[in-house]
Design a protein around this motif. Structure first.
Motif, mmCIF file in Angstrom:
data_model
loop_
_atom_site.group_PDB
_atom_site.id
_atom_site.type_symbol
_atom_site.label_atom_id
_atom_site.label_comp_id
_atom_site.label_asym_id
_atom_site.label_seq_id
_atom_site.Cartn_x
_atom_site.Cartn_y
_atom_site.Cartn_z
ATOM 1 N N CYS A 471 0.824 -1.213 0.000
ATOM 2 C CA CYS A 471 0.000 0.000 0.000
ATOM 3 C C CYS A 471 0.858 1.263 0.000
ATOM 4 N N GLN A 472 1.940 1.255 0.774
ATOM 5 C CA GLN A 472 2.800 2.434 0.859
ATOM 6 C C GLN A 472 3.540 2.705 -0.440
ATOM 7 N N ARG A 473 3.595 1.721 -1.289
ATOM 8 C CA ARG A 473 4.177 1.929 -2.618
ATOM 9 C C ARG A 473 3.338 2.923 -3.417
ATOM 10 N N TRP A 474 2.064 2.987 -3.132
ATOM 11 C CA TRP A 474 1.149 3.887 -3.835
ATOM 12 C C TRP A 474 0.784 5.119 -3.009
ATOM 13 N N GLN A 475 0.804 5.004 -1.691
ATOM 14 C CA GLN A 475 0.458 6.126 -0.823
ATOM 15 C C GLN A 475 1.396 6.093 0.374
ATOM 16 N N LYS A 476 2.388 6.977 0.360
ATOM 17 C CA LYS A 476 3.493 6.861 1.305
ATOM 18 C C LYS A 476 3.076 7.070 2.755
ATOM 19 N N ASP A 477 1.965 7.775 3.023
ATOM 20 C CA ASP A 477 1.538 7.994 4.399
ATOM 21 C C ASP A 477 0.493 6.973 4.861
ATOM 22 N N PHE A 478 0.347 5.891 4.129
ATOM 23 C CA PHE A 478 -0.622 4.858 4.478
ATOM 24 C C PHE A 478 -0.031 4.013 5.596
ATOM 25 N N GLY A 479 -0.602 4.119 6.801
ATOM 26 C CA GLY A 479 -0.036 3.464 7.965
ATOM 27 C C GLY A 479 -0.787 2.210 8.370
ATOM 28 N N LEU A 480 -0.335 1.647 9.471
ATOM 29 C CA LEU A 480 -0.933 0.428 9.981
ATOM 30 C C LEU A 480 -2.408 0.622 10.309
ATOM 31 N N GLY A 481 -2.723 1.745 10.955
ATOM 32 C CA GLY A 481 -4.121 2.038 11.268
ATOM 33 C C GLY A 481 -4.963 2.192 10.018
ATOM 34 N N SER A 482 -4.368 2.781 8.972
ATOM 35 C CA SER A 482 -5.091 2.943 7.707
ATOM 36 C C SER A 482 -5.458 1.588 7.117
ATOM 37 N N LEU A 483 -4.513 0.657 7.178
ATOM 38 C CA LEU A 483 -4.779 -0.665 6.620
ATOM 39 C C LEU A 483 -5.842 -1.399 7.438
ATOM 40 N N ALA A 484 -5.730 -1.313 8.766
ATOM 41 C CA ALA A 484 -6.722 -1.974 9.615
ATOM 42 C C ALA A 484 -8.112 -1.397 9.381
ATOM 43 N N ALA A 485 -8.199 -0.068 9.278
ATOM 44 C CA ALA A 485 -9.493 0.574 9.052
ATOM 45 C C ALA A 485 -10.057 0.209 7.682
ATOM 46 N N THR A 486 -9.178 0.062 6.692
ATOM 47 C CA THR A 486 -9.617 -0.310 5.350
ATOM 48 C C THR A 486 -10.187 -1.721 5.334
#
Length: 535
Positions: A471-486
Motif C-alpha cells: 500500500c505504501q508503494r502507492w500512498q506513502k503515508d498509508f499506515g498500519l491504522g489505515s490498513l486496519a481501518a480499510t
C-alpha cells in the motif's frame, strides 16, 4: 526514494491486540508450554479423581457404563510411552503426511510459475467493472497456491486497478480480502483441507479410535463460502472502500517514488504452458474417473456397505491433488521453459520440502501435544462434561456452531496460524460435538469460517506488514491504522455472512461434501480410555 513514513502508534482495541499478540511466544514454544501445563493439569486431575461416565460405552464384564478416569502424564507408563514412542508419535501425526504429499506437487507448480501466470491471466484482461469480483475470486482460488497468492496477486491487483484508472489500494484491499479473508473459501479442496482434516482425524482418534478423514468433507461448503463471500467483497470494495479512499493521484506516492512496473502481457511460452497445464489437469481428472467408474473400480470398495463404498476414493484425493499439481506444473514448466530436464523437477520438489522445515518443527510439538492430550483422557472427559453442559443449555445446534465461529474469530486475532489454532481446539471441540451428534466435518467447517474472517484485521497475521508495504508503494503515508481501518468492513461483512451460512447449513441439514453430512449417530463403538491416536 521518498522517506519512509512511520506507522502511527495504535490505541484502543487494535493497539491492545498488537501489544498482547507480540508478547505471545512462537507457536512451537506455545505448544511446549501447553504440554508442560497439560502435564500439571493431568497430575492434579488424576489426584482429584476427575472422571466421567461414558454415554455410550458399556463394560462387557459388569454391564455397567464405562467410567473414564484422568491419567497422570507423569505416570511410569506415560513417561515410558513418551520416550519410546516419540518417533512414532511424530511420523504418525496425520497432518504431516497429508501436507508433505500435497506440497511435493504444489511446490513444482509454484516454482515452475504456473500459479503466478494463471493468476495474471485471470485478472489482467478483465473489464473494469468486473475487476473487483474477478480479483477476489482469483484470490480465493489462489489459496491453492498457498503463499504465492499473497506475493503475486495482491501487488498485481494494485497495478491492474491503477491501469484501469481506479484507486490502486482498492485493488490491493480486494485481493487481500479474497486471499486472506476468504482463506477457507474455494472451488476445490486443496492444501488447507489436507492440513485441517489431518488434525480433525487425529482429534477423533485421540478419543474414539480409528477414523478416516474425508479431505473433500467440506467441498460443497467452501464452494458456498466462495459464492457468499464474493458479493460481500465486491460491495465493500466498490461502495465503501473506494469512495472512502477518493481519487488516487501520483502525488500520493511522492515525487521521487519510482513508477511501479506495469503488468506485462503473457508471453507465447506462458500461454502455451497454460494450455499444456490445462491438458494435464484434464488428464488427471480423467484418470480418477477411470479409477472410480472404469473396469474394476479400484477406488470403490464394492464389498463395503453403501455408505462406505467411496472411502477409497476419499482417501485417494490427497494423492490425486499431488499428481494434479505435479503434472500440471511440469507440463507448464516444459512448455514455458522454466523446467529443463528431470533434475530440475526433482530440485523443485526438494526445495518445496525445504520450505516446510518450520512446519516440521511445529508438527513435532503439535503431534506430542495431541497425543499426550489423548493419553491423559482429559479430552474424553472434557468432551463428555462439555456435551452434558451444552445439552442442558438448551441451545439449538446452529447456535452452538455459531458460538464456535465467534470464538475462533476472536482467537484468530492473537494466534494467526490456522493449523496451530485447530491443533489446540480440535481435540476438545471435535469429540465434544460428536457426542452431541455433530459430524467432525461440520465442526471443521464452522472453525474455517471464524478462522478466515479476522485474518485481514490483525497485525499479527504474518503477511500484514507486507500488505502495508504494498500500500505504501502507492500512498506513502498509508499506515498500519489505515490498513486496519480499510480491512475492517470486509472482516465484519465476511463474518456476518459466514455466521448466516453456518446457521442455514445446520438448519437445512445440507451435505457438506461428498459423503459428509451435518449430523451423525453418537459414536457407539469407541476406543478404550487408554487407546491413543498414534497406535
Amino acid at each position: 526514494m521518498a522517506e519512509a513514513v512511520a506507522a502511527p502508534v495504535q490505541k484502543g482495541i487494535l493497539g491492545w491486540i498488537e501489544r498482547t499478540g507480540n508478547r505471545l511466544p512462537d507457536p512451537v514454544f506455545l505448544f511446549l508450554y501447553l504440554i508442560a501445563g497439560l502435564m500439571i493439569v493431568s497430575v492434579v486431575a488424576s489426584l482429584a479423581g476427575w472422571s466421567a461416565v461414558h454415554p455410550t460405552e458399556v463394560d462387557e464384564a459388569t454391564g455397567q457404563a464405562t467410567v473414564i478416569t484422568a491419567t497422570s502424564l507423569l505416570s511410569a507408563e506415560n513417561i515410558r510411552r513418551l520416550w519410546v514412542e516419540m518417533p512414532t508419535t511424530f511420523t504418525h501425526f496425520h497432518p504431516l503426511g497429508y501436507v508433505l504429499v500435497v506440497m511435493l506437487g504444489a511446490g513444482v507448480a509454484e516454482r515452475a510459475g504456473l500459479f503466478g501466470t494463471a493468476m495474471r491471466a485471470g485478472v489482467r484482461n478483465a473489464p473494469t467493472y468486473l475487476l473487483t469480483p474477478i480479483v477476489a475470486l482469483v484470490g480465493m482460488i489462489g489459496n491453492l497456491a498457498a503463499d504465492a497468492a499473497y506475493v503475486v496477486l495482491i501487488p498485481l491487483a494494485g497495478i491492474i486497478f491503477h491501469a484501469a484508472g481506479r484507486h490502486p489500494i482498492a485493488g490491493i484491499a480486494a485481493a487481500f480480502a479474497g486471499v486472506s479473508g476468504g482463506f477457507s473459501a474455494n472451488l476445490l479442496p486443496g492444501q488447507l483441507d489436507a492440513l485441517l482434516f489431518g488434525i480433525t482425524e487425529a482429534a477423533v482418534e485421540s478419543v474414539f479410535g480409528e477414523f478416516t478423514a474425508n479431505i473433500a468433507g467440506n467441498w460443497y461448503f467452501i464452494v458456498a463460502m466462495t459464492c457468499v463471500f464474493l458479493p460481500v467483497i465486491w460491495y465493500v470494495t466498490d461502495r465503501i472502500i473506494e469512495p472512502r479512499l477518493g481519487k488516487w493521484t501520483p502525488a500520493m506516492r511522492g515525487d521521487t517514488e519510482p513508477e511501479p512496473e506495469q503488468d506485462r502481457p503473457l508471453t507465447d511460452g506462458e500461454r502455451k504452458g497454460l494450455r499444456w497445464a490445462g491438458l494435464a489437469v484434464l488428464a488427471v481428472v480423467g484418470l480418477w474417473l477411470v479409477f472410480t467408474l472404469g473396469p474394476g473400480t479400484p477406488l470403490i470398495d464394492q464389498t463395503a456397505t453403501p455408505e462406505a463404498r467411496l472411502t477409497p476414493f476419499y482417501q485417494s484425493l490427497v494423492g490425486g491433488f499431488f499428481l494434479l499439481f505435479l503434472l500440471a506444473g511440469w507440463a507448464y514448466g516444459k512448455a514455458a521453459g522454466t523446467i529443463g530436464d528431470h533434475r530440475s523437477l526433482v530440485k523443485m520438489m526438494a526445495d518445496s520440502m525445504g520450505d516446510m522445515a518450520y512446519y516440521l518443527v511445529l508438527a513435532f510439538a503439535a503431534a506430542h501435544f495431541v497425543a499426550m492430550f489423548g493419553w491423559s483422557n482429559l479430552g474424553l472427559i472434557m468432551a463428555v462434561d462439555g456435551a452434558d453442559a451444552l445439552r442442558s443449555s438448551g441451545l439449538p445446534m446452529w447456535a452452538l456452531l455459531v458460538a464456535i465461529v465467534l470464538f475462533t474469530a476472536l482467537l484468530n486475532l492473537f494466534v494467526g496460524s490456522a493449523s496451530a489454532k485447530w491443533a489446540l481446539l480440535a481435540p476438545v471441540l471435535v469429540p465434544m460435538l460428536m457426542l452431541l451428534g455433530i459430524t467432525p466435518e461440520m465442526t471443521t467447517a464452522a472453525y474455517r469460517v471464524g478462522d478466515s474472517a479476522t485474518n485481514i484485521i490483525t497485525p499479527l497475521m504474518v503477511y500484514f506488514p507486507l500488505i502495508l508495504i504494498f500500500c505504501q508503494r502507492w500512498q506513502k503515508d498509508f499506515g498500519l491504522g489505515s490498513l486496519a481501518a480499510t480491512m475492517l468492513p470486509y472482516s465484519v461483512g465476511l463474518l456476518l455472512v459466514g455466521l448466516v451460512l453456518v446457521g442455514a447449513w445446520v438448519g437445512l441439514d445440507l451435505p457438506l461434501g461428498p459423503g459428509a453430512s451435518v449430523f451423525m449417530e453418537v459414536p457407539a463403538a469407541t476406543a478404550s480410555a487408554t487407546q491413543v491416536a498414534t497406535d
